[in-house]
Design an enzyme around this catalytic site. Structure first.
Site, mmCIF file in Angstrom:
data_model
loop_
_atom_site.group_PDB
_atom_site.id
_atom_site.type_symbol
_atom_site.label_atom_id
_atom_site.label_comp_id
_atom_site.label_asym_id
_atom_site.label_seq_id
_atom_site.Cartn_x
_atom_site.Cartn_y
_atom_site.Cartn_z
ATOM 1 N N HIS A 1 0.841 -1.200 0.000
ATOM 2 C CA HIS A 1 0.000 0.000 0.000
ATOM 3 C C HIS A 1 0.880 1.254 0.000
ATOM 4 C CE1 HIS A 1 -4.001 -1.778 0.298
ATOM 5 N NE2 HIS A 1 -3.493 -2.679 1.138
ATOM 6 N N ASP B 1 -0.882 -5.510 5.413
ATOM 7 C CA ASP B 1 -1.925 -6.266 4.712
ATOM 8 C C ASP B 1 -1.735 -6.160 3.198
ATOM 9 O OD1 ASP B 1 -2.677 -3.493 4.859
ATOM 10 O OD2 ASP B 1 -4.638 -4.064 4.079
ATOM 11 N N GLU B 2 -2.259 -7.143 2.491
ATOM 12 C CA GLU B 2 -2.392 -7.108 1.036
ATOM 13 C C GLU B 2 -1.084 -6.675 0.356
ATOM 14 O OE1 GLU B 2 -7.153 -6.107 0.749
ATOM 15 O OE2 GLU B 2 -5.746 -4.431 0.829
ATOM 16 N N VAL B 3 0.003 -7.350 0.702
ATOM 17 C CA VAL B 3 1.301 -7.041 0.099
ATOM 18 C C VAL B 3 1.522 -7.985 -1.077
ATOM 19 C CG1 VAL B 3 3.782 -6.847 0.468
ATOM 20 C CG2 VAL B 3 2.192 -6.312 2.341
#
Length: 543
Positions: free
Chosen positions: A258, A319-321
């Protein structure tokens, strides 16, 4: 028959008596010296909503104030900070006065929140609109969970400082004790790091924003710049405001993924994509490269935020890497060979360990989203589970304390109902009944290793404070009860039966809540950019 008193959260023990106490008959708020700041907050609140101006006078065990007073006192052995015992309190309202007693100032803060709800709803207004009358009652109370939080996303759409302060007050009234600020993401960087001026010069704003849902491709973009950030002084004000109310601010600097806003400002920290701050929403491949320069930058940012907020936790995101960039990166491959990593997910674990080690030197403890489990995270790191409650078991088995925040129950950017007139949300369905029925620590889970529970207000589709309020309330009030009140007490007096009275409080406070029967015409999505957009949403499986 016991008199019905409607409070949210419901205290663990409440015994009502016949009659009321007019607080204007009291002479003062008598407080131990350590409690003077809370005493003045209470005095100010009473003055605003009722016109009653009670002076604050010092009172000690050796030199108590006599007469009819509102007494705030500390008694018993002082418990450790951030424990349920620290927030326990006893509140007695009798014809002779009010006694609020706790072993820790945090307990006094929670008791003041309860006392304010005992007043008429109009006493929560900003100018005198109610008599200062409270029912005669005895309350003995202590929270079920240590961490009871709400997350406010100030990145996807910037939420101004005055609204953050209001949300702190609303958390306080509902006996929450954590406000988690999501401060960085692909769509913006929202706090000042004086040594890195490009973060606010470039990374804090975007040139345009997606209209409608990110998956609704034909909708296009609104070419109006959007941005904002908190200066160091703003952050210090937020920290001080929360500290006075015994609310812990948990700042989140979300790395190494992100990272589009970071890389727009400092492209050399990534793989050189040189893209602008992201104008739309979703998950993007750009991540920090595992270089010493990128790590130094991250540690610099964490140092800056940790120096402002004195709470024990710093949220590192995680998160969400996506692994795509690292899979093709010679720098990542060299790191993997040097460190003996068998899986590219070890690169994220390398960042996580470095963040933990650095923040530990500042006396801070790391918390991250449940993806930090992938590739391994230090045992001292707490894990915030967001994907499904099944990840709670995975985190516990790995030896971590867990903050329970499954998107299925406490993501309040999900739709409130199936009503087609509901305004745009990301997806999902989280009606208030679903929140009320939820148990964050069900049977079979070791509750001693559950840090607590938290609800989230992601702001992709909540562009301004009015929209945040509609998404948050009254679901946040129901969540507060789920996190505070024991299950047997909740079942004996269901929270949904008490919401009618509580909505009067929300109205008095000027909160644009969602009515139980559905949105008002001006709250509906309509047919424009806020129209409802549905697609098939499948809950993720545990790996």
């Amino acid at each position: 028959m016991q008199r019905r008193i409607s409070l949210i959260p419901q205290p663990q023990q409440l015994t009502a008596a016949d009659g009321d106490l007019d607080l204007s008959l009291l002479s003062a708020i008598a407080a131990a010296p350590e409690l003077n700041p809370l005493a003045w907050l209470l005095s100010d609140a009473l003055g605003r909503g009722t016109g009653l101006r009670l002076p604050v006078v010092q009172s000690t065990a050796k030199d108590p104030v006599e007469g009819r007073v509102l007494r705030l006192s500390l008694a018993g052995d002082r418990p450790e900070d951030f424990t349920t015992a620290a927030e326990a309190y006893r509140l007695d309202v009798t014809p002779s006065g009010v006694d609020l007693t706790a072993a820790h100032p945090a307990g006094i803060a929670r008791g003041i929140a309860t006392l304010r709800q005992l007043l008429p709803a109009d006493a929560l207004r900003e100018a005198p609109a109610a008599d200062p009358v409270v029912p005669l009652v005895r309350i003995t109370d202590e929270p079920r969970l240590r961490w009871r939080g709400v997350m406010l996303d100030v990145v996807r759409h910037f939420q101004p400082k005055d609204f953050v302060l209001k949300m702190i007050d609303r958390a306080w009234l509902h006996r929450l004790n954590v406000v988690h600020l999501h401060l960085t993401d692909d769509q913006g960087w929202r706090f000042e790091v004086p040594s890195r001026p490009k973060l606010t010069e470039i990374g804090s704003w975007r040139a345009e924003t997606k209209v409608g849902h990110a998956r609704d491709e034909p909708a296009g973009y609104e070419p109006t710049p959007h941005g904002g950030f908190f200066s160091v002084s703003d952050l210090r004000e937020i920290a001080s405001y929360a500290r006075e109310r015994h609310i812990m601010i948990v700042p989140e600097v979300n790395l190494p993924g992100h990272a589009r806003a970071v890389l727009a400002a400092y492209p050399e920290l990534g793989a050189g994509q040189n893209k602008p701050v992201c104008p739309t929403f979703g998950v993007f491949e750009e991540v920090l490269e595992p270089t010493q320069a990128a790590l130094d930058f991250a540690l610099e940012a964490y140092t800056a935020i940790a120096e402002v907020f004195d709470g024990p936790f710093i949220h590192i995101g995680g998160d969400e890497v996506p692994m795509t960039q690292w899979e093709s990166s010679p720098i990542a491959r060299e790191l993997m060979e040097r460190e003996g990593m068998e899986d590219v997910r070890g690169v994220q674990a390398w960042f996580t360990r470095a963040f933990c080690e650095h923040l530990a030197t500042m006396g801070k403890r790391v918390i991250g989203w449940d993806e930090i489990l992938d590739g391994g995270a230090p045992a001292e790191a707490a894990v915030q589970v967001w994907r499904t409650q099944a990840y709670v078991e995975k985190a516990l088995e790995a030896g971590h304390e867990v903050l329970v925040s499954p998107q299925t129950h406490v993501y309040f950017d999900h739709y409130e109902s199936e009503d087609p007139s509901e305004p745009l949300r990301i997806h999902g369905l989280t009606p208030i009944e679903k929140v009320a029925a939820w148990d964050p620590a069900p049977a079979g889970v070791d509750e001693s290793r559950i840090l607590g529970a938290q609800c989230q207000l992601w702001s992709e589709y909540l562009p301004n404070p009015r929209d945040v309020e509609y998404a948050a309330f009254p679901r946040l009030a129901v969540f507060a009860e789920v996190a505070w009140t024991n299950v047997d007490v909740r079942e004996a007096d269901p929270v949904l039966d008490r919401l009618g009275v509580h909505l009067e409080r929300l109205h008095a406070m000027g909160i644009g809540y969602r009515p139980l029967e559905g949105p008002k015409p001006w709250q509906q999505g309509g047919t424009g950019r806020y129209r409802r957009f549905d697609f098939q949403f499948t809950e993720p499986e545990v790996e």
